[in-house]
Design an enzyme around this catalytic site. Structure first.
Site, short mmCIF file in Angstrom:
data_model
loop_
_atom_site.label_atom_id
_atom_site.label_comp_id
_atom_site.label_asym_id
_atom_site.label_seq_id
_atom_site.Cartn_x
_atom_site.Cartn_y
_atom_site.Cartn_z
N GLY A 173 0.84 -1.20 0.00
CA GLY A 173 0.00 0.00 0.00
C GLY A 173 0.86 1.24 0.00
N GLY B 226 0.77 5.83 0.85
CA GLY B 226 0.11 7.08 1.20
C GLY B 226 0.72 8.20 0.40
N GLY C 40 4.59 7.99 1.83
CA GLY C 40 5.26 6.75 2.17
C GLY C 40 4.69 5.54 1.46
N ILE D 261 4.32 1.16 1.82
CA ILE D 261 4.35 0.02 2.73
C ILE D 261 4.68 -1.24 1.94
CG2 ILE D 261 3.07 -1.32 4.43
CD1 ILE D 261 3.50 1.55 5.25
N LYS E 17 8.12 0.34 6.11
CA LYS E 17 7.58 1.61 5.65
C LYS E 17 8.73 2.53 5.28
CE LYS E 17 4.53 5.43 7.07
NZ LYS E 17 3.64 5.94 8.16
N ASP F 38 -4.57 11.21 13.24
CA ASP F 38 -4.99 10.59 11.99
C ASP F 38 -5.68 9.26 12.25
OD1 ASP F 38 -5.40 10.44 9.28
OD2 ASP F 38 -3.35 9.82 8.78
#
Length: 245
Positions: free
Chosen positions: A26, A28, A31, A33, A46, A158
């Site tokens: 995944g 963001g 960053g 993952i 990460k 968050d």
């Protein structure tokens, strides 16, 4: 900041050759993952997004600072309802630092995918059994209570279903502390940003959205309440609203 980080890193500093990075899981705004292997263990790595990839409105240095902030916080936090920090790699590169955080691998995925996959399968919201609702709610509350009772308190900033991960047995743990701040040290300069998966605004307290410099840990309680709404009903709050909500 990086020099002081390295000076405190004796207990958790890892050698790059010990980490084998695998498939991407995944990403963001700043960053990425990856599934990785470390000393025979399945872990999550990460790191910053590669230079050639678009990072939206998040500058690379800002994303780097968020990652450093996450290392500083996670390296001294321990709780059963927080994803376990295993260590980090800090290796010189082009005069800077290549940052990589290793956390425990959570095979159950995240809470948002957990509910949304059932929504897609059924064609309507899935309502979890009351025992499951209570278990998830209690574990989330314990994590937030632990953070807010640190001295000084830690504000996550968050909290959302995508940042709540599940073990193989379905236990909940909070992750992603890149935006977390120690109370009374946040927003003395600059403005607020929300990073991460699209949809963060849905769980954002009004005072955060309005960039109020005086807000406190109660913004996490607002996010927690909306997540509990999601856990109880199986429907995202404000699901029908358009835009970045």
């Amino acid at each position: 900041k990086t020099v002081s980080l390295r000076a405190k890193a004796e207990q958790w500093l890892l050698k790059p050759e010990e980490v084998t990075v695998g498939r991407r899981m995944g990403q963001g705004a700043g960053g990425v993952i990856y599934h990785a292997k470390w000393r025979g263990l399945d872990v999550v790595a990460k790191m910053l997004r590669p230079e050639g990839e678009r990072e939206g409105n998040i500058k690379r240095q800002v994303a780097r600072n968020d990652l450093i902030n996450e290392i500083c916080l996670l390296s001294h936090l321990r709780h059963p309802c927080l994803v376990m920090f295993l260590g980090a790699v800090l290796s010189p590169e082009d005069g800077g630092e290549t940052l990589l955080i290793l956390n425990e691998f959570m095979p159950g995925g995240n809470l948002e995918d957990y509910f949304e996959s059932r929504y897609r399968q059924l064609g309507h919201p899935w309502t979890a059994p009351m025992e499951r609702v209570l278990q998830l709610s209690i574990e989330l509350a314990r994590a937030v209570s632990f953070l807010h009772n640190c001295n000084p308190p830690i504000i996550h900033r968050d909290l959302k279903p995508a940042n709540l991960l599940l073990t193989a047995s379905g236990r909940l743990k909070v992750c992603d502390f890149g935006l977390s701040r120690v109370k009374d040290q946040a927003f003395k300069t600059g403005t607020y940003r929300m990073t991460g998966k699209t949809g963060s605004l849905r769980y954002m307290a009004p005072e955060v959205f309005q960039q109020d410099p005086k807000y406190d840990e109660k913004v996490d309680i607002y996010s927690l309440a909306l997540i509990l709404h999601y856990i109880c009903l199986g429907v995202q709050p404000l699901r029908n609203m358009s835009g970045q909500t």
